[in-house]
Design a protein around this motif. Structure first.
Motif, PDB file in Angstrom:
ATOM      1  N   GLU A   1     117.570  19.557  -3.058  1.00 55.38           N
ATOM      2  CA  GLU A   1     118.770  18.807  -2.746  1.00 55.38           C
ATOM      3  C   GLU A   1     118.079  17.549  -1.782  1.00 55.38           C
ATOM      4  N   SER A   2     119.078  16.597  -1.986  1.00 51.74           N
ATOM      5  CA  SER A   2     118.902  15.739  -0.902  1.00 51.74           C
ATOM      6  C   SER A   2     119.603  15.995   0.204  1.00 51.74           C
ATOM      7  N   ASP A   3     120.394  16.741   0.572  1.00 51.53           N
ATOM      8  CA  ASP A   3     120.576  17.896   1.759  1.00 51.53           C
ATOM      9  C   ASP A   3     120.122  18.359   2.290  1.00 51.53           C
ATOM     10  N   ASP A   4     118.964  18.576   1.785  1.00 46.24           N
ATOM     11  CA  ASP A   4     117.457  18.900   2.700  1.00 46.24           C
ATOM     12  C   ASP A   4     117.329  18.288   2.806  1.00 46.24           C
ATOM     13  N   TYR A   5     117.356  16.733   3.464  1.00 46.71           N
ATOM     14  CA  TYR A   5     116.407  15.756   4.032  1.00 46.71           C
ATOM     15  C   TYR A   5     117.074  15.378   4.978  1.00 46.71           C
ATOM     16  N   SER A   6     116.601  15.321   5.934  1.00 44.49           N
ATOM     17  CA  SER A   6     117.658  14.690   7.616  1.00 44.49           C
ATOM     18  C   SER A   6     117.136  13.777   8.420  1.00 44.49           C
ATOM     19  N   PHE A   7     118.241  13.141   8.705  1.00 49.39           N
ATOM     20  CA  PHE A   7     116.840  11.857   9.593  1.00 49.39           C
ATOM     21  C   PHE A   7     115.866  12.662  10.330  1.00 49.39           C
TER      22      PHE A   7
ATOM     23  N   ASP B   1     123.286   7.860  -1.460  1.00 45.60           N
ATOM     24  CA  ASP B   1     122.975   7.811  -2.753  1.00 45.60           C
ATOM     25  C   ASP B   1     121.006   7.380  -3.165  1.00 45.60           C
ATOM     26  N   PHE B   2     120.585   7.259  -1.908  1.00 38.27           N
ATOM     27  CA  PHE B   2     119.260   7.389  -1.982  1.00 38.27           C
ATOM     28  C   PHE B   2     118.320   7.417  -0.510  1.00 38.27           C
ATOM     29  N   ILE B   3     117.727   7.877  -0.315  1.00 40.42           N
ATOM     30  CA  ILE B   3     116.512   8.015   0.273  1.00 40.42           C
ATOM     31  C   ILE B   3     115.650   7.144   1.155  1.00 40.42           C
ATOM     32  N   GLU B   4     115.542   6.990   1.932  1.00 41.49           N
ATOM     33  CA  GLU B   4     115.252   6.079   3.081  1.00 41.49           C
ATOM     34  C   GLU B   4     114.069   6.178   3.926  1.00 41.49           C
ATOM     35  N   THR B   5     112.505   5.711   3.380  1.00 41.13           N
ATOM     36  CA  THR B   5     111.627   6.671   4.380  1.00 41.13           C
ATOM     37  C   THR B   5     111.195   5.137   4.555  1.00 41.13           C
ATOM     38  N   ASP B   6     110.109   5.359   5.920  1.00 37.83           N
ATOM     39  CA  ASP B   6     109.519   4.060   6.262  1.00 37.83           C
ATOM     40  C   ASP B   6     107.995   4.839   5.774  1.00 37.83           C
ATOM     41  N   CYS B   7     107.810   5.122   4.901  1.00 40.06           N
ATOM     42  CA  CYS B   7     106.916   5.323   4.126  1.00 40.06           C
ATOM     43  C   CYS B   7     106.244   3.995   3.981  1.00 40.06           C
ATOM     44  N   ALA B   8     104.987   3.907   3.660  1.00 39.64           N
ATOM     45  CA  ALA B   8     104.380   2.261   3.602  1.00 39.64           C
ATOM     46  C   ALA B   8     103.737   2.478   1.833  1.00 39.64           C
TER      47      ALA B   8
ATOM     48  N   ARG C   1     109.321   9.260   7.907  1.00 43.85           N
ATOM     49  CA  ARG C   1     110.433   9.351   8.808  1.00 43.85           C
ATOM     50  C   ARG C   1     111.753   9.396   7.696  1.00 43.85           C
ATOM     51  N   ILE C   2     112.422  10.204   7.263  1.00 44.95           N
ATOM     52  CA  ILE C   2     113.555  10.111   6.698  1.00 44.95           C
ATOM     53  C   ILE C   2     114.420   8.614   7.189  1.00 44.95           C
ATOM     54  N   LEU C   3     115.032   7.828   6.690  1.00 46.31           N
ATOM     55  CA  LEU C   3     116.369   6.948   7.611  1.00 46.31           C
ATOM     56  C   LEU C   3     116.984   7.271   7.391  1.00 46.31           C
ATOM     57  N   SER C   4     117.106   7.262   6.285  1.00 40.20           N
ATOM     58  CA  SER C   4     118.879   7.403   5.639  1.00 40.20           C
ATOM     59  C   SER C   4     118.703   8.806   4.733  1.00 40.20           C
ATOM     60  N   VAL C   5     119.383   9.551   4.621  1.00 35.84           N
ATOM     61  CA  VAL C   5     119.676   9.889   2.928  1.00 35.84           C
ATOM     62  C   VAL C   5     121.168   9.799   2.700  1.00 35.84           C
TER      63      VAL C   5
END
Length: 88
Positions: A17-23, A54-61, A48-52
């Protein structure tokens, strides 16, 4: 899509779930080589996860042609796919 015609145990990835991702949590993004070119290795992006939200934002290039694969959390679960990007 995969069609399974025989009964048995098959390897799978548990969904998160998106709750399983954290900053600031580590994540892993897999892509596909642009056009599934057999001469290219599949891109593996660590970030790393930047924000969670409506979307999960990461810094994965993720670059054009390397997108469209799953995003995994630190536990190896997946709930998202990296968006595809258009080539200019």
């Amino acid at each position: 899509m995969v069609r399974i015609t025989k009964k048995g145990k098959y390897p799978h990835v548990d969904l998160a779930e998106s709750d399983d991702y954290s900053f600031n949590q580590w994540c892993l993004a897999l892509g596909h080589p642009g056009g599934f070119d057999v001469k290219r290795t599949p891109p593996v992006r660590l970030g790393r996860i930047l924000s969670v939200g409506d979307f999960i934002e990461t810094d994965c290039a993720v670059v054009s042609g390397d997108s469209g694969g799953p995003l995994f959390n630190i536990k190896g679960n997946s709930s998202a796919s990296m968006p595809t990007s258009e080539r200019a």
